[in-house]
Design a protein around this motif. Structure first.
Motif, PDB file in Angstrom:
ATOM      1  N   SER A  10      56.997  57.244  57.959  1.00 13.73           N
ATOM      2  CA  SER A  10      56.930  58.655  58.171  1.00 13.73           C
ATOM      3  C   SER A  10      56.033  58.780  56.514  1.00 13.73           C
ATOM      4  CB  SER A  10      57.781  59.190  58.072  1.00 13.73           C
ATOM      5  OG  SER A  10      57.255  60.642  58.226  1.00 13.73           O
ATOM      6  N   ILE A  11      54.323  58.674  56.365  1.00 13.27           N
ATOM      7  CA  ILE A  11      54.338  58.215  55.061  1.00 13.27           C
ATOM      8  C   ILE A  11      53.254  59.419  55.440  1.00 13.27           C
ATOM      9  CG2 ILE A  11      52.390  57.868  53.369  1.00 13.27           C
ATOM     10  CD1 ILE A  11      53.967  54.889  53.792  1.00 13.27           C
ATOM     11  N   LEU A  12      53.268  60.332  54.180  1.00  9.95           N
ATOM     12  CA  LEU A  12      51.903  61.547  53.445  1.00  9.95           C
ATOM     13  C   LEU A  12      51.743  61.181  52.968  1.00  9.95           C
ATOM     14  CD1 LEU A  12      50.848  64.719  54.246  1.00  9.95           C
ATOM     15  CD2 LEU A  12      52.445  65.598  52.616  1.00  9.95           C
ATOM     16  N   ARG A  13      52.495  61.180  51.960  1.00 10.12           N
ATOM     17  CA  ARG A  13      51.717  60.334  50.723  1.00 10.12           C
ATOM     18  C   ARG A  13      51.924  60.017  49.586  1.00 10.12           C
ATOM     19  NH1 ARG A  13      49.127  62.864  46.231  1.00 10.12           N
ATOM     20  NH2 ARG A  13      50.379  65.226  46.811  1.00 10.12           N
TER      21      ARG A  13
ATOM     22  N   ASN B  56      48.382  51.825  52.204  1.00 10.49           N
ATOM     23  CA  ASN B  56      49.508  51.728  51.693  1.00 10.49           C
ATOM     24  C   ASN B  56      49.678  50.496  50.988  1.00 10.49           C
ATOM     25  OD1 ASN B  56      49.457  54.784  52.531  1.00 10.49           O
ATOM     26  ND2 ASN B  56      49.888  54.242  54.366  1.00 10.49           N
TER      27      ASN B  56
ATOM     28  N   ASP C 252      57.281  64.387  50.677  1.00  5.57           N
ATOM     29  CA  ASP C 252      57.460  64.349  51.814  1.00  5.57           C
ATOM     30  C   ASP C 252      56.701  65.202  53.026  1.00  5.57           C
ATOM     31  OD1 ASP C 252      59.898  67.796  51.100  1.00  5.57           O
ATOM     32  OD2 ASP C 252      57.913  66.742  51.155  1.00  5.57           O
ATOM     33  N   ARG C 253      56.912  66.045  54.240  1.00  2.00           N
ATOM     34  CA  ARG C 253      55.929  66.587  54.690  1.00  2.00           C
ATOM     35  C   ARG C 253      55.304  67.706  54.469  1.00  2.00           C
ATOM     36  NH1 ARG C 253      54.176  63.339  59.370  1.00  2.00           N
ATOM     37  NH2 ARG C 253      55.489  62.613  60.141  1.00  2.00           N
ATOM     38  N   SER C 254      55.660  67.939  53.307  1.00  2.00           N
ATOM     39  CA  SER C 254      55.697  68.913  53.136  1.00  2.00           C
ATOM     40  C   SER C 254      54.887  69.101  51.749  1.00  2.00           C
ATOM     41  CB  SER C 254      56.720  70.432  52.908  1.00  2.00           C
ATOM     42  OG  SER C 254      57.645  69.660  51.460  1.00  2.00           O
ATOM     43  N   GLY C 255      54.596  68.144  51.413  1.00  2.00           N
ATOM     44  CA  GLY C 255      53.820  67.911  49.627  1.00  2.00           C
ATOM     45  C   GLY C 255      54.655  68.430  48.478  1.00  2.00           C
ATOM     46  N   THR C 256      55.741  68.776  49.057  1.00  2.00           N
ATOM     47  CA  THR C 256      56.308  69.370  47.502  1.00  2.00           C
ATOM     48  C   THR C 256      57.186  68.031  47.215  1.00  2.00           C
ATOM     49  OG1 THR C 256      56.427  71.432  48.865  1.00  2.00           O
ATOM     50  CG2 THR C 256      58.129  71.581  46.921  1.00  2.00           C
TER      51      THR C 256
END
Length: 121
Positions: free
Chosen positions: A27-30, A76, A101-105
């Motif tokens: 589960s990789i957003l960035r 990646n 994380d998925r929120s990018g925070t």
């Protein structure tokens, strides 16, 4: 969850080369920064080289000019080209990634299982 899988370690004679790879999946957003660390028997884990998402690099003095680090953001995947290897480079090499994380925070730290590099004299 994120998994990091290293490959490319092995046994090589002094002066030889190896190329390590580290593939991130899950589960990789960035991915923010990525890096290679190593731990020799009886010693603490130390930074070998690191690279940011924009390509800025940082190296331990002991490997500067010998171990270029690179990454393929689309895949990646992180790489470490190890040239002119010395017996003192013998260690377990670990891949590290700081992943948003998925929120990018928030950033979370992940580690691979390690790959053994042994350099014979």
């Amino acid at each position: 969850q994120v998994q990091l899988v290293e490959s490319g370690g092995g046994l090589v004679q002094a002066g030889g080369s190896l190329r390590l790879s580290c593939a991130a999946s899950g589960s990789i957003l960035r991915i923010n920064s990525m890096g290679w660390y190593r731990q020799a028997p009886g010693k603490q884990r130390e930074l070998v080289a690191a690279i940011t998402s924009s390509g800025s690099t940082n190296y331990a003095d002991s490997v500067k000019g010998r171990f270029p680090i690179s990454r393929d953001n689309a895949k990646n995947t992180l790489y470490l080209q190890m040239n002119s290897l010395k017996p003192e480079d013998t260690a377990v090499y670990y891949c590290n990634a700081a992943v948003f994380d998925r929120s990018g925070t928030y950033l979370y730290d992940y580690w691979g299982q390690g790959t053994q590099v042994t350099v014979s004299s």
